[in-house]
Design an enzyme around this catalytic site. Structure first.
Site, PDB file in Angstrom:
ATOM      1  N   ARG A 144       0.793  -1.036  -0.196  1.00 12.34           N
ATOM      2  CA  ARG A 144      -0.272  -0.360   0.214  1.00 12.34           C
ATOM      3  C   ARG A 144       0.697   0.961   0.145  1.00 12.34           C
ATOM      4  O   ARG A 144       0.682   2.139  -0.122  1.00 12.34           O
ATOM      5  CB  ARG A 144      -0.802  -0.270   1.379  1.00 12.34           C
ATOM      6  CG  ARG A 144      -2.116  -0.785   0.907  1.00 12.34           C
ATOM      7  CD  ARG A 144      -3.359  -0.928   2.273  1.00 12.34           C
ATOM      8  NE  ARG A 144      -1.869  -1.022   3.523  1.00 12.34           N
ATOM      9  CZ  ARG A 144      -2.039  -1.203   4.600  1.00 12.34           C
ATOM     10  NH1 ARG A 144      -3.690  -0.028   4.610  1.00 12.34           N
ATOM     11  NH2 ARG A 144      -1.709  -0.989   5.395  1.00 12.34           N
ATOM     12  N   ASN A 156      -6.606  -2.664   2.523  1.00  9.38           N
ATOM     13  CA  ASN A 156      -6.401  -3.889   3.149  1.00  9.38           C
ATOM     14  C   ASN A 156      -7.940  -4.180   2.545  1.00  9.38           C
ATOM     15  O   ASN A 156      -8.809  -3.688   3.132  1.00  9.38           O
ATOM     16  CB  ASN A 156      -5.691  -4.519   4.022  1.00  9.38           C
ATOM     17  CG  ASN A 156      -3.924  -4.552   4.049  1.00  9.38           C
ATOM     18  OD1 ASN A 156      -3.403  -4.469   2.449  1.00  9.38           O
ATOM     19  ND2 ASN A 156      -3.620  -4.192   4.732  1.00  9.38           N
TER      20      ASN A 156
END
Length: 98
Positions: free
Chosen positions: A23, A41
């Site tokens: 990320r 997520n």
């Protein structure tokens, strides 16, 4: 789709992409491309990437996410990406990790 026109894409990234800095890496690439949105997520092991900006820049991000092998030191292991396109939203600012 006009590559210079504004668009929004939701990209579901499948593979070993959680707990490896994916990320953070995605956020850095999106900011370099001038995109707004987020990377978060999902409960099933995927990462959801929402990217908004010039369609051509979103496509560049998609290429970086899917690149095999990754020449850009992308963390994790991406198996595949599934993308849906939509119109831009007014409420997206910056690019954050959720």
């Amino acid at each position: 789709m006009d590559e210079n026109g504004s668009a929004r894409a939701v990209i579901w990234v499948h593979g070993r992409v959680q707990g490896v800095g994916f990320r953070w890496w995605t956020r850095a690439r999106a900011l370099e491309l001038g995109l707004v949105g987020h990377a978060r997520n999902a409960g099933d092991g995927r990462v959801e990437v929402v990217a908004q900006g010039e369609a051509g820049k979103i496509r560049q991000l998609m290429e970086l996410l899917e690149e095999k092998p990754s020449r850009h030191l992308r963390p994790g292991q991406v198996e595949t990406c599934a993308t849906t396109w939509g119109p831009p939203r007014e409420d997206l600012r910056g690019f954050i990790e959720k």
